[in-house]
Write a protein that holds these residues in place. Structure first.
Motif, PDB file in Angstrom:
ATOM      1  N   TYR A   1       0.864  -1.194   0.000  1.00  0.00           N
ATOM      2  CA  TYR A   1       0.000   0.000   0.000  1.00  0.00           C
ATOM      3  C   TYR A   1       0.895   1.238   0.000  1.00  0.00           C
ATOM      4  O   TYR A   1       1.839   1.338   0.795  1.00  0.00           O
ATOM      5  N   ARG A   2       0.596   2.184  -0.875  1.00  0.00           N
ATOM      6  CA  ARG A   2       1.393   3.403  -0.981  1.00  0.00           C
ATOM      7  C   ARG A   2       0.464   4.592  -1.196  1.00  0.00           C
ATOM      8  O   ARG A   2      -0.377   4.570  -2.082  1.00  0.00           O
ATOM      9  N   ALA A   3       0.608   5.617  -0.368  1.00  0.00           N
ATOM     10  CA  ALA A   3      -0.246   6.791  -0.479  1.00  0.00           C
ATOM     11  C   ALA A   3       0.482   8.015   0.059  1.00  0.00           C
ATOM     12  O   ALA A   3       1.398   7.901   0.872  1.00  0.00           O
TER      13      ALA A   3
ATOM     14  N   LYS B   1      -6.727   5.641   9.143  1.00  0.00           N
ATOM     15  CA  LYS B   1      -7.562   5.612   7.936  1.00  0.00           C
ATOM     16  C   LYS B   1      -6.932   4.752   6.849  1.00  0.00           C
ATOM     17  O   LYS B   1      -7.602   3.935   6.210  1.00  0.00           O
ATOM     18  N   HIS B   2      -5.639   4.934   6.630  1.00  0.00           N
ATOM     19  CA  HIS B   2      -4.969   4.204   5.558  1.00  0.00           C
ATOM     20  C   HIS B   2      -4.828   2.721   5.882  1.00  0.00           C
ATOM     21  O   HIS B   2      -4.996   1.869   5.009  1.00  0.00           O
ATOM     22  N   VAL B   3      -4.549   2.401   7.117  1.00  0.00           N
ATOM     23  CA  VAL B   3      -4.443   0.997   7.515  1.00  0.00           C
ATOM     24  C   VAL B   3      -5.804   0.304   7.373  1.00  0.00           C
ATOM     25  O   VAL B   3      -5.885  -0.833   6.886  1.00  0.00           O
ATOM     26  N   ALA B   4      -6.865   0.979   7.763  1.00  0.00           N
ATOM     27  CA  ALA B   4      -8.207   0.400   7.619  1.00  0.00           C
ATOM     28  C   ALA B   4      -8.534   0.151   6.147  1.00  0.00           C
ATOM     29  O   ALA B   4      -9.109  -0.891   5.798  1.00  0.00           O
TER      30      ALA B   4
ATOM     31  N   ALA C   1      -6.545  -2.895   5.010  1.00  0.00           N
ATOM     32  CA  ALA C   1      -7.128  -4.119   5.569  1.00  0.00           C
ATOM     33  C   ALA C   1      -8.349  -4.558   4.756  1.00  0.00           C
ATOM     34  O   ALA C   1      -8.549  -5.756   4.517  1.00  0.00           O
ATOM     35  N   ARG C   2      -9.149  -3.589   4.329  1.00  0.00           N
ATOM     36  CA  ARG C   2     -10.312  -3.923   3.479  1.00  0.00           C
ATOM     37  C   ARG C   2      -9.852  -4.470   2.142  1.00  0.00           C
ATOM     38  O   ARG C   2     -10.408  -5.448   1.624  1.00  0.00           O
ATOM     39  N   GLU C   3      -8.820  -3.856   1.566  1.00  0.00           N
ATOM     40  CA  GLU C   3      -8.302  -4.306   0.279  1.00  0.00           C
ATOM     41  C   GLU C   3      -7.757  -5.735   0.367  1.00  0.00           C
ATOM     42  O   GLU C   3      -7.862  -6.513  -0.593  1.00  0.00           O
ATOM     43  N   LEU C   4      -7.216  -6.091   1.516  1.00  0.00           N
ATOM     44  CA  LEU C   4      -6.678  -7.436   1.721  1.00  0.00           C
ATOM     45  C   LEU C   4      -7.749  -8.453   2.106  1.00  0.00           C
ATOM     46  O   LEU C   4      -7.448  -9.637   2.266  1.00  0.00           O
ATOM     47  N   HIS C   5      -8.990  -7.983   2.297  1.00  0.00           N
ATOM     48  CA  HIS C   5     -10.112  -8.847   2.686  1.00  0.00           C
ATOM     49  C   HIS C   5      -9.842  -9.561   4.001  1.00  0.00           C
ATOM     50  O   HIS C   5     -10.183 -10.734   4.171  1.00  0.00           O
TER      51      HIS C   5
ATOM     52  N   ARG D   1     -13.834  -6.027  15.095  1.00  0.00           N
ATOM     53  CA  ARG D   1     -12.600  -5.400  15.568  1.00  0.00           C
ATOM     54  C   ARG D   1     -11.914  -4.650  14.434  1.00  0.00           C
ATOM     55  O   ARG D   1     -12.003  -5.038  13.266  1.00  0.00           O
ATOM     56  N   LYS D   2     -11.242  -3.581  14.775  1.00  0.00           N
ATOM     57  CA  LYS D   2     -10.520  -2.774  13.805  1.00  0.00           C
ATOM     58  C   LYS D   2      -9.019  -2.937  14.030  1.00  0.00           C
ATOM     59  O   LYS D   2      -8.587  -3.263  15.140  1.00  0.00           O
ATOM     60  N   PRO D   3      -8.223  -2.694  12.991  1.00  0.00           N
ATOM     61  CA  PRO D   3      -6.775  -2.698  13.211  1.00  0.00           C
ATOM     62  C   PRO D   3      -6.409  -1.664  14.278  1.00  0.00           C
ATOM     63  O   PRO D   3      -6.953  -0.558  14.284  1.00  0.00           O
ATOM     64  N   LYS D   4      -5.533  -2.038  15.174  1.00  0.00           N
ATOM     65  CA  LYS D   4      -5.191  -1.159  16.294  1.00  0.00           C
ATOM     66  C   LYS D   4      -3.687  -0.913  16.332  1.00  0.00           C
ATOM     67  O   LYS D   4      -2.890  -1.857  16.300  1.00  0.00           O
ATOM     68  N   LEU D   5      -3.317   0.353  16.411  1.00  0.00           N
ATOM     69  CA  LEU D   5      -1.911   0.703  16.528  1.00  0.00           C
ATOM     70  C   LEU D   5      -1.359   0.151  17.833  1.00  0.00           C
ATOM     71  O   LEU D   5      -1.873   0.446  18.908  1.00  0.00           O
TER      72      LEU D   5
END
Length: 203
Positions: free
Chosen positions: A13-15, A78-81, A84-88, A94-98
């Motif tokens: 992922y690159r943004a 936002k970008h990690v979420a 994660a959706r793109e990776l299915h 639960r959400k990705p947590k730092l």
């Protein structure tokens, strides 16, 4: 005619973050202040042979310590979420947590040897200052340890088929990958330090 499918694809992922220039100006100041004051981090870096400074083993509260890092965390969330959706990833409610975030100030000639982040799901780096000549991020094909008798890839192989991929980041960019991907930072050939903020997300 044969049908060839691509399976088990590894994604990067690159943004570029919004308002990155203003954010980076504040982050660079914060990184320099923290690097100057963090005696434990400087001692750890020296002990481990890290040419420069990292807060990896000394500070775990950067978003609470400085509002600039809190602003960065909001953007990273936002970008990690999105990745994660793109990776299915089936994460349920639960959400990705730092779970860790740290400063890297890599001096000229400094490098970071190959490694993975085994206790995380997604890992990445946000680039604060990337001077001319600064090292790229080197990513390794995760299948490499299993290629016991395979010949090397052709020099003109497309990027997706190479054993190693070098990604040259720009200031203001975030790169995110799955934490099992082995990666490293070759020697910094710039005349100034390369400043970045790395992070891990679990769930």
């Amino acid at each position: 005619m044969a049908d060839i499918a691509s399976l088990f694809v590894t994604k990067l992922y690159r943004a570029t973050l919004a308002d990155a220039a203003a954010l980076n100006a504040d982050l660079l100041k914060a990184c320099r202040v923290i690097a100057a004051e963090d005696e434990a981090g400087k001692a750890w870096s020296k002990q481990k042979g890290y040419r420069g400074y990292t807060s990896y083993a000394s500070l775990n509260d950067l978003p609470k310590r400085d509002p600039t890092f809190a602003a960065l965390k909001r953007e990273l969330d936002k970008h990690v979420a999105a990745f994660a959706r793109e990776l299915h990833l089936a994460m349920g409610a639960r959400k990705p947590k730092l779970d860790s975030i740290w400063i890297n100030v890599l001096d000229p000639g400094g490098a970071h040897s190959g490694h993975i982040h085994p206790h995380s799901v997604l890992s990445g780096t946000y680039y604060v200052d990337v001077p001319t000549g600064a090292s790229a991020l080197k990513l390794e094909d995760p299948r490499l340890p299993l290629m016991m008798a395979a010949p090397p890839r052709a020099e003109d192989a497309p990027e997706a088929e190479r054993t190693f991929v070098y990604v040259q980041p720009k200031a203001g960019e975030v790169l995110i990958w799955e934490s099992f991907i082995r990666h490293e930072v070759p020697a910094n050939a710039a005349k100034k330090p390369r400043v970045s903020v790395s992070f891990n997300y679990g769930w």
